[in-house]
Design a protein around this motif. Structure first.
Motif, PDB file in Angstrom:
ATOM      1  N   ARG A 231       6.692 -23.598 -58.394  1.00  0.00           N
ATOM      2  CA  ARG A 231       6.188 -22.379 -57.739  1.00  0.00           C
ATOM      3  C   ARG A 231       7.086 -21.939 -56.583  1.00  0.00           C
ATOM      4  N   ILE A 232       7.693 -22.930 -55.926  1.00  0.00           N
ATOM      5  CA  ILE A 232       8.586 -22.598 -54.805  1.00  0.00           C
ATOM      6  C   ILE A 232       9.947 -22.138 -55.331  1.00  0.00           C
ATOM      7  N   GLY A 233      10.177 -22.361 -56.614  1.00  0.00           N
ATOM      8  CA  GLY A 233      11.468 -21.965 -57.194  1.00  0.00           C
ATOM      9  C   GLY A 233      12.439 -23.118 -57.289  1.00  0.00           C
ATOM     10  N   LEU A 234      11.913 -24.354 -57.112  1.00  0.00           N
ATOM     11  CA  LEU A 234      12.781 -25.535 -57.165  1.00  0.00           C
ATOM     12  C   LEU A 234      12.619 -26.199 -58.538  1.00  0.00           C
ATOM     13  N   THR A 235      13.247 -25.628 -59.531  1.00  0.00           N
ATOM     14  CA  THR A 235      13.117 -26.220 -60.863  1.00  0.00           C
ATOM     15  C   THR A 235      14.146 -27.328 -61.022  1.00  0.00           C
ATOM     16  N   ASP A 236      13.798 -28.307 -61.842  1.00  0.00           N
ATOM     17  CA  ASP A 236      14.678 -29.429 -62.178  1.00  0.00           C
ATOM     18  C   ASP A 236      14.790 -30.494 -61.088  1.00  0.00           C
ATOM     19  N   VAL A 237      14.159 -30.289 -59.931  1.00  0.00           N
ATOM     20  CA  VAL A 237      14.272 -31.328 -58.895  1.00  0.00           C
ATOM     21  C   VAL A 237      13.197 -32.391 -59.140  1.00  0.00           C
ATOM     22  N   PRO A 238      13.433 -33.647 -58.721  1.00  0.00           N
ATOM     23  CA  PRO A 238      12.368 -34.647 -58.825  1.00  0.00           C
ATOM     24  C   PRO A 238      11.193 -34.262 -57.929  1.00  0.00           C
ATOM     25  N   ALA A 239       9.991 -34.532 -58.418  1.00  0.00           N
ATOM     26  CA  ALA A 239       8.789 -34.165 -57.656  1.00  0.00           C
ATOM     27  C   ALA A 239       7.677 -35.126 -58.036  1.00  0.00           C
ATOM     28  N   TYR A 240       7.030 -35.708 -57.042  1.00  0.00           N
ATOM     29  CA  TYR A 240       5.938 -36.644 -57.336  1.00  0.00           C
ATOM     30  C   TYR A 240       4.883 -36.622 -56.245  1.00  0.00           C
ATOM     31  N   ASP A 241       3.693 -37.118 -56.614  1.00  0.00           N
ATOM     32  CA  ASP A 241       2.574 -37.163 -55.676  1.00  0.00           C
ATOM     33  C   ASP A 241       2.480 -38.534 -55.005  1.00  0.00           C
ATOM     34  N   VAL A 242       1.896 -38.528 -53.830  1.00  0.00           N
ATOM     35  CA  VAL A 242       1.568 -39.759 -53.122  1.00  0.00           C
ATOM     36  C   VAL A 242       0.068 -39.732 -52.854  1.00  0.00           C
ATOM     37  N   ALA A 243      -0.620 -40.808 -53.204  1.00  0.00           N
ATOM     38  CA  ALA A 243      -2.067 -40.880 -53.009  1.00  0.00           C
ATOM     39  C   ALA A 243      -2.391 -41.938 -51.975  1.00  0.00           C
ATOM     40  N   ALA A 244      -2.586 -41.539 -50.748  1.00  0.00           N
ATOM     41  CA  ALA A 244      -3.005 -42.481 -49.700  1.00  0.00           C
ATOM     42  C   ALA A 244      -4.060 -41.824 -48.809  1.00  0.00           C
ATOM     43  N   VAL A 245      -4.781 -40.881 -49.386  1.00  0.00           N
ATOM     44  CA  VAL A 245      -5.861 -40.161 -48.707  1.00  0.00           C
ATOM     45  C   VAL A 245      -5.363 -39.659 -47.341  1.00  0.00           C
ATOM     46  N   CYS A 246      -6.064 -39.977 -46.268  1.00  0.00           N
ATOM     47  CA  CYS A 246      -5.714 -39.378 -44.973  1.00  0.00           C
ATOM     48  C   CYS A 246      -4.409 -39.932 -44.384  1.00  0.00           C
ATOM     49  N   SER A 247      -3.912 -41.045 -44.916  1.00  0.00           N
ATOM     50  CA  SER A 247      -2.605 -41.556 -44.478  1.00  0.00           C
ATOM     51  C   SER A 247      -1.486 -40.980 -45.339  1.00  0.00           C
ATOM     52  N   GLY A 248      -1.826 -40.126 -46.270  1.00  0.00           N
ATOM     53  CA  GLY A 248      -0.861 -39.661 -47.271  1.00  0.00           C
ATOM     54  C   GLY A 248       0.407 -39.078 -46.695  1.00  0.00           C
ATOM     55  N   PHE A 249       0.286 -38.301 -45.621  1.00  0.00           N
ATOM     56  CA  PHE A 249       1.497 -37.675 -45.094  1.00  0.00           C
ATOM     57  C   PHE A 249       2.449 -38.719 -44.517  1.00  0.00           C
ATOM     58  N   VAL A 250       1.918 -39.713 -43.807  1.00  0.00           N
ATOM     59  CA  VAL A 250       2.808 -40.731 -43.223  1.00  0.00           C
ATOM     60  C   VAL A 250       3.467 -41.539 -44.346  1.00  0.00           C
ATOM     61  N   TYR A 251       2.700 -41.837 -45.405  1.00  0.00           N
ATOM     62  CA  TYR A 251       3.284 -42.530 -46.562  1.00  0.00           C
ATOM     63  C   TYR A 251       4.406 -41.677 -47.184  1.00  0.00           C
ATOM     64  N   ALA A 252       4.133 -40.390 -47.361  1.00  0.00           N
ATOM     65  CA  ALA A 252       5.128 -39.503 -47.977  1.00  0.00           C
ATOM     66  C   ALA A 252       6.345 -39.319 -47.068  1.00  0.00           C
ATOM     67  N   LEU A 253       6.091 -39.324 -45.766  1.00  0.00           N
ATOM     68  CA  LEU A 253       7.203 -39.205 -44.817  1.00  0.00           C
ATOM     69  C   LEU A 253       8.124 -40.419 -44.936  1.00  0.00           C
ATOM     70  N   GLN A 254       7.524 -41.589 -45.114  1.00  0.00           N
ATOM     71  CA  GLN A 254       8.341 -42.802 -45.284  1.00  0.00           C
ATOM     72  C   GLN A 254       9.201 -42.687 -46.548  1.00  0.00           C
ATOM     73  N   ALA A 255       8.572 -42.206 -47.634  1.00  0.00           N
ATOM     74  CA  ALA A 255       9.311 -42.069 -48.897  1.00  0.00           C
ATOM     75  C   ALA A 255      10.435 -41.039 -48.756  1.00  0.00           C
ATOM     76  N   GLY A 256      10.134 -39.939 -48.114  1.00  0.00           N
ATOM     77  CA  GLY A 256      11.143 -38.886 -47.921  1.00  0.00           C
ATOM     78  C   GLY A 256      12.283 -39.363 -47.032  1.00  0.00           C
ATOM     79  N   THR A 257      11.920 -40.096 -45.988  1.00  0.00           N
ATOM     80  CA  THR A 257      12.934 -40.628 -45.066  1.00  0.00           C
ATOM     81  C   THR A 257      13.851 -41.604 -45.809  1.00  0.00           C
ATOM     82  N   ALA A 258      13.238 -42.481 -46.603  1.00  0.00           N
ATOM     83  CA  ALA A 258      14.042 -43.455 -47.358  1.00  0.00           C
ATOM     84  C   ALA A 258      14.957 -42.750 -48.356  1.00  0.00           C
ATOM     85  N   ALA A 259      14.465 -41.679 -48.959  1.00  0.00           N
ATOM     86  CA  ALA A 259      15.291 -40.937 -49.924  1.00  0.00           C
ATOM     87  C   ALA A 259      16.524 -40.351 -49.241  1.00  0.00           C
TER      88      ALA A 259
END
Ligand code: UT7
Length: 333
Positions: free
Chosen positions: A97-125
């Motif tokens: 929808r944002i126009g980023l086709t072909d890029v890797p994209a995945y969900d993180v499920a950690a409820v209310c901690s989800g953003f901090v978990y995703a931030l860790q994954a993004g930082t590591a990437a």
């Protein structure tokens, strides 16, 4: 680690419909006075029928890219408790929808901690060299899983999305993510849960019960666990970073409850006014809560370039986590 992940842009989005405490009190045995005094919430935003998490996430993502002056990202991570569907993940829809086709994209499920978990994954990437620019989004249409007759949850949660764009940069530049600490305890899984709709229910072969499709929370137990774990995790990440508590300019905690955030600040020995609060306007938006609070704090002029920021969250799982970062010099708007 030779390079750092640096916040290049922030975006927030809430659906236009506002539900006040008084409106809830018309259909539930509650009151504006109880909700404000026990939680700090005055109103929340909710999606209209037909609007889903990917709609909110895509808008927040677009805003973060615009704020960064960036034309794209090469990885999209969406933290959510309310994916558009159980399968597939919501992130590929958001990326497209944002126009980023072909890029890797995945969900993180950690409820209310989800953003901090995703931030860790993004930082590591970023720091590993896997990605140059990562869009980390927290998004929820939480109202879609609330039991409308349950006053203990209906008054607390709201819908919204927040996003940050991470780019590769230097450790000593403003905006660099310094350290992240994460933890979990599966023995607490029943405290915050949607029992139905998953393999557990299906494997029993029983007829699904409507009440099991709703979100349930043991508020009191969660309250104490949240304060304890957020304070512990904050101390751990501060020690890793080499910061004293007094060094923290802003505590941007998961907006679970004003009393919880003030209790965390008190346990840490941090003046309560250093805690950023937007829960009065948006309620508890779960995985969206921290990036939405960052976007609102930016708009309110509460974050200045170079500020030392502590993020901390607790959520279902149970999960918890904290991060340290310095604030970047970003345009507001
Ligand atoms: O986002 C993930 C993390 N989530 C959290 O961290 C949420 C943590 N929990 C909380 O924020 C709080 O526990 C709540 C806001 C959910 C509840 O506040 P509380 O101060 O812990 O209230 P309580 O559950 O002890 O209930 C106190 C009273 C009870 O009545 P009695 O037994 O004293 O007569 C409840 O039935 O308040 C009653 N009550 C309400 N009254 C009016 C519970 N919900 C409501 C309501 N309106 N909405």
């Amino acid at each position: 680690m030779n390079r750092a992940a640096v916040i290049a842009g922030v975006g927030g989005f809430v659906p236009p419909r506002v539900v006040t405490n008084d409106e809830l009190a018309q259909r539930l045995d509650t009151s504006d006075t109880w909700i404000r005094s026990r939680t700090g919430i005055a109103q929340r935003h909710v999606v209209e029928p037909g609007t889903t998490t990917s709609d909110l996430a895509a808008e927040a993502g677009r805003r973060a890219l615009k704020n960064a002056g960036a034309d794209g990202a090469d990885l999209v991570i969406v933290a959510t408790t309310t994916p558009d569907r159980p399968c597939p993940a919501t992130a590929p829809t958001v990326a497209t929808r944002i126009g980023l086709t072909d890029v890797p994209a995945y969900d993180v499920a950690a409820v209310c901690s989800g953003f901090v978990y995703a931030l860790q994954a993004g930082t590591a990437a970023v720091t590993s060299g896997f990605a140059e620019r990562v869009l980390v989004i927290g998004a929820e249409s939480f109202s879609t899983i609330l039991d409308p007759s349950d006053r203990t949850t209906s008054v607390i949660f709201g819908d919204g999305a927040g996003a940050v764009l991470l780019r590769a940069g230097e450790h000593d530049e403003p905006g660099a993510v310094r350290d992240v600490h994460l933890g979990s305890d599966g023995a607490m899984a029943d405290l915050i849960t949607v029992r139905g709709g998953g393999a557990e229910e299906r494997s029993r072969g029983e007829v699904p019960r409507q009440e099991d499709r709703y979100f349930r929370m043991e508020g009191k137990s969660v309250f104490f666990a949240a304060v304890r774990r957020m304070a512990e995790s904050s101390r751990t990440v501060l020690a890793r970073t080499g910061w004293e508590v007094a060094d923290v300019d802003r505590l941007v905690g998961h907006q679970a409850n004003t009393r919880i955030l003030h209790a965390v600040a008190e346990q840490l020995g941090l003046p309560p006014e250093r805690a950023v609060l937007n829960i009065d306007r948006v309620g508890n938006t779960s995985a969206a809560s921290i990036p939405l609070a960052l976007a609102d704090a930016m708009a309110d002029g509460l974050l200045r370039a170079g500020d030392r920021v502590l993020l901390t969250a607790f959520g279902g799982g149970a999960t918890w986590g904290s991060a340290t970062l310095t604030w970047p010099d970003l345009p507001v708007g």
